[in-house]
Design an enzyme around this catalytic site. Structure first.
Site, PDB file in Angstrom:
ATOM      1  N   CYS A 319      42.212  40.040  27.778  1.00  0.00           N
ATOM      2  CA  CYS A 319      41.569  39.520  28.901  1.00  0.00           C
ATOM      3  C   CYS A 319      40.424  38.497  28.265  1.00  0.00           C
ATOM      4  CB  CYS A 319      40.858  40.502  29.597  1.00  0.00           C
ATOM      5  SG  CYS A 319      40.098  39.933  31.432  1.00  0.00           S
ATOM      6  N   ARG A 418      46.857  37.820  41.285  1.00  0.00           N
ATOM      7  CA  ARG A 418      45.658  38.615  40.796  1.00  0.00           C
ATOM      8  C   ARG A 418      44.223  37.981  40.570  1.00  0.00           C
ATOM      9  NH1 ARG A 418      43.676  40.942  35.869  1.00  0.00           N
ATOM     10  NH2 ARG A 418      43.480  43.430  36.175  1.00  0.00           N
TER      11      ARG A 418
HETATM   12  P1  RVP Z   1      43.637  47.259  27.912  1.00  0.00           P
HETATM   13  O1  RVP Z   1      44.170  48.436  27.973  1.00  0.00           O
HETATM   14  O2  RVP Z   1      42.502  46.862  27.149  1.00  0.00           O
HETATM   15  O3  RVP Z   1      44.746  46.371  27.015  1.00  0.00           O
HETATM   16  O4  RVP Z   1      43.439  46.538  29.024  1.00  0.00           O
HETATM   17  C1  RVP Z   1      44.410  46.474  30.198  1.00  0.00           C
HETATM   18  C2  RVP Z   1      43.732  45.997  31.515  1.00  0.00           C
HETATM   19  O5  RVP Z   1      43.353  44.668  31.240  1.00  0.00           O
HETATM   20  C3  RVP Z   1      44.672  45.959  32.696  1.00  0.00           C
HETATM   21  O6  RVP Z   1      44.750  47.179  33.330  1.00  0.00           O
HETATM   22  C4  RVP Z   1      43.742  45.057  33.524  1.00  0.00           C
HETATM   23  O7  RVP Z   1      42.786  45.571  34.353  1.00  0.00           O
HETATM   24  C5  RVP Z   1      43.433  44.000  32.509  1.00  0.00           C
HETATM   25  N1  RVP Z   1      44.241  42.651  32.549  1.00  0.00           N
HETATM   26  C6  RVP Z   1      45.552  42.688  32.625  1.00  0.00           C
HETATM   27  N2  RVP Z   1      45.905  41.184  32.475  1.00  0.00           N
HETATM   28  C7  RVP Z   1      44.726  40.552  32.242  1.00  0.00           C
HETATM   29  C8  RVP Z   1      44.329  39.296  31.730  1.00  0.00           C
HETATM   30  O8  RVP Z   1      45.357  38.479  31.515  1.00  0.00           O
HETATM   31  N3  RVP Z   1      43.434  38.879  31.820  1.00  0.00           N
HETATM   32  N4  RVP Z   1      43.643  41.523  31.986  1.00  0.00           N
END
Ligand code: RVP
Length: 503
Positions: A319, A418
């Site tokens: 993210c 989203r």
């Molecule tokens: P991680 O477990 O740190 O990989 O995080 C997963 C989380 O990141 C997802 O459950 C969602 O809330 C968030 N996410 C998913 N896509 C993205 C993005 O493209 N920014 N973020």
């Protein structure tokens, strides 16, 4: 005048747990990781519980029907990704709900006039040793016989011999009738000393197989998460745009729990979605909302009727929301504040609304910290993406196996709903990246290892359940220098990969 929160926004790695008194009972085998997923009133039980506090992220690279089955076998829940058509998401949910643990649809089938060469080719491609012989050569045709390696000797039988000449015919096969339970099927297998039991319906058509070897694997999954009909529990993500069409299709497919999948949940769009669900379904449809990072966000979604509330903005490994938009909060600070808001809400209303820490788990000990800080369960993307069961491709990169992992806010996923802020305009910039994560093997092995660590830490803290951990945990902030002290230091490691020297 802007409000400035002077306490820094903190991450999991900035905390450690201080051990508590451990009695002789504080042993991992006595620890329960059962946890509520949906809200409940004081003294009542939640409609949906998990046997382990892990759920898989609503992401294309993480949660499809295969992941959902694998995780439910361990006691957790997958939320099948919503950035696909309503039909294909509902089909995935249906597949999970119709998966009968232990009853395996036959994918290696031949016709009676197929040849030994056909059987050998099918076995080579599939790696399976049992081939069903059906009148039409499909997995649901009329069963006429079976071929296993006991039925032919390659050195004596010409490869063009017809299957009907060497198969074990139906009259010599032990089979079970559709509708029997797994335990009844296993009894037949043991009483008759067979390795597999074909299950046939009243017309004699093949339904599935039950295999002796699966009996052991069933025993290996004492935590599996089943509904009253013995189907796996499964979740699904929805958005605040097409919910009026998507939710009925998912409900029809048998989904157990929904979550609004959004990067930012303190919004009128979420309140409207929750209101629609309550008006149409009352409390029968369970739906979580989020994500929020403070008390105001929690209170808003609690008042709007969410069954659970997800916490976390910008902490996901893929993210880049914080860099792109400058919004978010360190995951530890967010969970601590929202957990306090949840407890206050419970005090005030007698309604316990579970919270889910979403994103940012890097080390296994972060799971324990998230729970200690008040999370009831944890959503993970990167963690699950690394396993065999995730839907993404396994690729070799610079001599190492990797799995692909991409954010829902990346151009690859194109999940603009989203990040929807209403209006007609599509998002103009990415909030996620496309990446690789190191391949890590099977979900079963990894989840069990991670949870063994969680249980072990809980025992060090002298607690045997998640609520006890939440109530009794003692957390300490760590300084930058104490982080160095926490790793191997002042030694030269023998494998030479990491040498930590005193500076
Ligand atoms: P991680 O477990 O740190 O990989 O995080 C997963 C989380 O990141 C997802 O459950 C969602 O809330 C968030 N996410 C998913 N896509 C993205 C993005 O493209 N920014 N973020």
């Amino acid at each position: 005048m802007a409000i400035v929160l002077t306490e820094p926004s903190r991450t999991f790695s900035e905390y450690l747990l201080v051990p508590g008194y451990s009695s002789a009972d504080a042993r991992p085998e006595n620890v329960s990781l059962a946890t509520p997923i949906t809200k409940f009133k004081k003294g009542e039980e939640p409609k949906i519980k998990a046997n382990i506090p892990l759920v898989s992220a609503v992401m294309q690279a993480v949660s499809d029907d295969g992941m959902a089955v694998a995780l439910a076998k361990e006691g957790g829940i997958s939320f099948i990704f919503g950035s696909q058509s309503i039909e294909s998401q509902a089909a995935m949910v249906k597949k999970v709900k119709s998966y009968k643990a232990g009853f395996v649809p036959s994918d290696t089938n031949v016709k009676p006039d197929s040849t030994l060469a056909d059987v050998l080719a099918i076995k080579k491609n599939s790696g399976h040793s049992t081939v069903a012989v059906t009148d039409d050569g499909t997995g649901h045709g009329k069963l006429v016989g079976l071929v296993t390696s006991k039925d032919y000797r390659i050195s004596r039988l010409s490869t063009d011999t017809k299957v009907s000449e060497f198969m074990t015919p139906l009259e010599n096969i032990v089979y079970g009738n559709a509708g029997i339970t797994l335990s009844e099927a296993n009894d037949i297998i043991w009483e008759n000393k067979v390795n597999q039991l074909p299950i046939v319906d009243k017309d004699g058509c093949l339904v599935a197989f039950v295999f002796r070897k699966d009996y052991d694997s069933h025993k290996q999954n004492p935590n599996e998460l089943l509904d009253d009909n013995k189907s796996f529990i499964v979740g699904a993500g929805i958005n605040t745009r097409d919910y009026e069409e998507r939710i009925p299709a998912l409900v029809e497919a048998g989904v157990d729990v929904l979550t609004i999948d959004s990067s930012e949940g303190y919004s009128e769009w979420q309140a409207r979605t929750l209101k629609w669900v309550r008006e149409k379904y009352g409390d029968t449809v369970k739906i979580g909302a989020g994500n929020v990072v403070d008390k105001e966000g929690f209170d808003f979604l609690a008042k709007s009727g969410a069954d659970f509330i997800k916490v976390g903005i910008g902490g996901g490994s893929i993210c880049i929301t914080r860099e792109q938009k400058g919004i978010g909060r360190g995951q530890a600070s967010a969970v601590l504040e929202v957990a306090a808001a949840r407890d206050e809400w419970f005090e005030k209303t007698g309604e316990y609304i579970p919270i889910c820490s979403d994103g940012g788990i890097v080390y296994d000990y972060h799971m324990t910290l998230a729970l200690a800080m008040g999370a009831d369960f944890i959503m993970l993307g990167r963690y699950f993406a690394r396993f065999d069961e995730s839907p993404s491709a396994k690729v070799m990169v610079n001599g190492n196996y990797m799995k692909e992992y991409w954010g829902e806010g990346s151009a690859r996923a194109r999940n603009w709903q989203r990040y929807d802020l209403g209006g007609d305009s599509k998002l103009k910039f990415e909030e996620g990246v496309d990446s690789y994560v190191p391949y890590a093997g099977s979900l079963h092995d990894n989840v069990n290892l991670s949870l063994d660590k969680v249980k072990s830490t809980m025992c060090n803290c002298g607690v045997l359940s998640i609520p006890e951990l939440q109530q009794n945990a003692k957390l300490t902030l760590v300084s930058a220098t104490s982080i160095i002290e926490g790793g191997a230091h002042d030694v030269v490691l023998k494998d030479n990969s990491v040498a930590t020297v005193r500076r």
